[in-house]
Write a protein that holds these residues in place. Structure first.
Motif, short mmCIF file in Angstrom:
data_model
loop_
_atom_site.label_atom_id
_atom_site.label_comp_id
_atom_site.label_asym_id
_atom_site.label_seq_id
_atom_site.Cartn_x
_atom_site.Cartn_y
_atom_site.Cartn_z
N GLU A 137 1.98 -3.85 4.77
CA GLU A 137 3.28 -3.43 5.29
C GLU A 137 3.85 -2.29 4.45
O GLU A 137 4.47 -1.36 4.98
CB GLU A 137 4.25 -4.61 5.31
CG GLU A 137 3.82 -5.73 6.24
CD GLU A 137 4.64 -7.00 6.03
OE1 GLU A 137 5.87 -6.89 5.80
OE2 GLU A 137 4.04 -8.09 6.05
N PHE A 138 3.64 -2.36 3.14
CA PHE A 138 4.06 -1.30 2.23
C PHE A 138 3.37 0.01 2.62
O PHE A 138 4.00 1.07 2.68
CB PHE A 138 3.69 -1.68 0.79
CG PHE A 138 4.03 -0.66 -0.25
CD1 PHE A 138 5.29 -0.60 -0.80
CD2 PHE A 138 3.07 0.23 -0.70
CE1 PHE A 138 5.61 0.33 -1.78
CE2 PHE A 138 3.37 1.17 -1.67
CZ PHE A 138 4.64 1.22 -2.22
N GLU A 139 2.09 -0.08 2.88
CA GLU A 139 1.30 1.09 3.27
C GLU A 139 1.82 1.70 4.57
O GLU A 139 1.87 2.93 4.72
CB GLU A 139 -0.17 0.69 3.40
CG GLU A 139 -1.15 1.82 3.39
CD GLU A 139 -2.57 1.33 3.30
OE1 GLU A 139 -3.38 2.06 2.72
OE2 GLU A 139 -2.89 0.23 3.82
N THR A 140 2.23 0.87 5.50
CA THR A 140 2.80 1.36 6.76
C THR A 140 4.07 2.15 6.48
O THR A 140 4.25 3.26 7.00
CB THR A 140 3.09 0.18 7.71
OG1 THR A 140 1.86 -0.48 8.01
CG2 THR A 140 3.73 0.66 9.00
N LEU A 141 4.98 1.60 5.66
CA LEU A 141 6.20 2.32 5.30
C LEU A 141 5.88 3.64 4.60
O LEU A 141 6.48 4.67 4.88
CB LEU A 141 7.08 1.48 4.36
CG LEU A 141 7.75 0.25 4.93
CD1 LEU A 141 8.46 -0.51 3.83
CD2 LEU A 141 8.72 0.63 6.04
N PHE A 142 4.92 3.57 3.71
CA PHE A 142 4.48 4.73 2.94
C PHE A 142 4.02 5.85 3.88
O PHE A 142 4.33 7.02 3.68
CB PHE A 142 3.34 4.28 2.02
CG PHE A 142 2.86 5.31 1.04
CD1 PHE A 142 3.49 5.47 -0.18
CD2 PHE A 142 1.76 6.10 1.32
CE1 PHE A 142 3.04 6.41 -1.10
CE2 PHE A 142 1.31 7.03 0.42
CZ PHE A 142 1.95 7.19 -0.80
#
Length: 180
Positions: free
Chosen positions: A101-106
């Motif tokens: 999910e962090f990677e998606t935001l990133f």
């Protein structure tokens, strides 16, 4: 998280909703060495240390305080167990998210990408400074450098953790501090 970057209200809301707020009392072990955590922690308030065990000794690897990220690089990027555990050193508020999910935001929010990149660069610089000090400085110089650059840690962390972080015994640290 809006302290170092400029976010729109929508971006801020999206990021805020993605991160779960968690509260931990002093002494909580978030992860033990050998974990495979996929979580990214952003420290909103408090202090965490990473540590490992060597020959039955608990060794402090690094300290993380407000506005920093900590995660298991080994688990997330290399599919290996993380040799480091994470312990809460004072009452701490974390914002936690799964790495995917962090990677998606990133990838979706450019300002968040810049923020995460700059936070990474700051952490790399701190690791570089520590490596330099361990290779080229005496124990006294390492302590002096820590007092000059990371005085906030000295006021918030037990001396035993500081000594192991500096690569010295607590007795040596006491002698160094007595000379001041």
């Amino acid at each position: 998280m809006n302290t170092k970057i400029k976010l729109t209200a929508e971006e801020s809301s999206t990021i805020d909703a993605a991160f779960k707020r968690e509260f931990y009392p002093k002494g909580t072990t978030l992860t033990d060495p050998g974990n495979r955590s996929q979580k990214v922690h952003f420290i909103e308030k408090g202090m965490i240390r990473t540590f490992y065990n060597k020959d039955g000794k608990d060794i402090t690897h690094f300290f993380f305080d407000e506005n920093t990220f900590t995660m298991s690089l080994e688990s997330i990027y290399f599919n290996k167990t993380d040799p480091y555990g994470r312990e809460v050193l004072e009452e701490t508020t974390l914002r936690t998210i799964q790495f995917r999910e962090f990677e998606t935001l990133f990838n979706e929010i450019d300002a968040f990408k810049r923020f995460a990149f700059m936070a990474s660069v700051e952490t790399i610089k701190q690791f570089s400074d520590k490596l330099f000090s361990l290779q080229f400085q005496t124990a006294e110089q390492r302590y002096k450098s820590m007092t000059e650059n990371y005085s906030n840690i000295l006021l918030r962390v037990p001396l035993g953790h500081i000594a192991s972080y500096l690569g010295i015994t607590q007795q040596t640290l006491s002698v160094i501090r007595a000379q001041k």
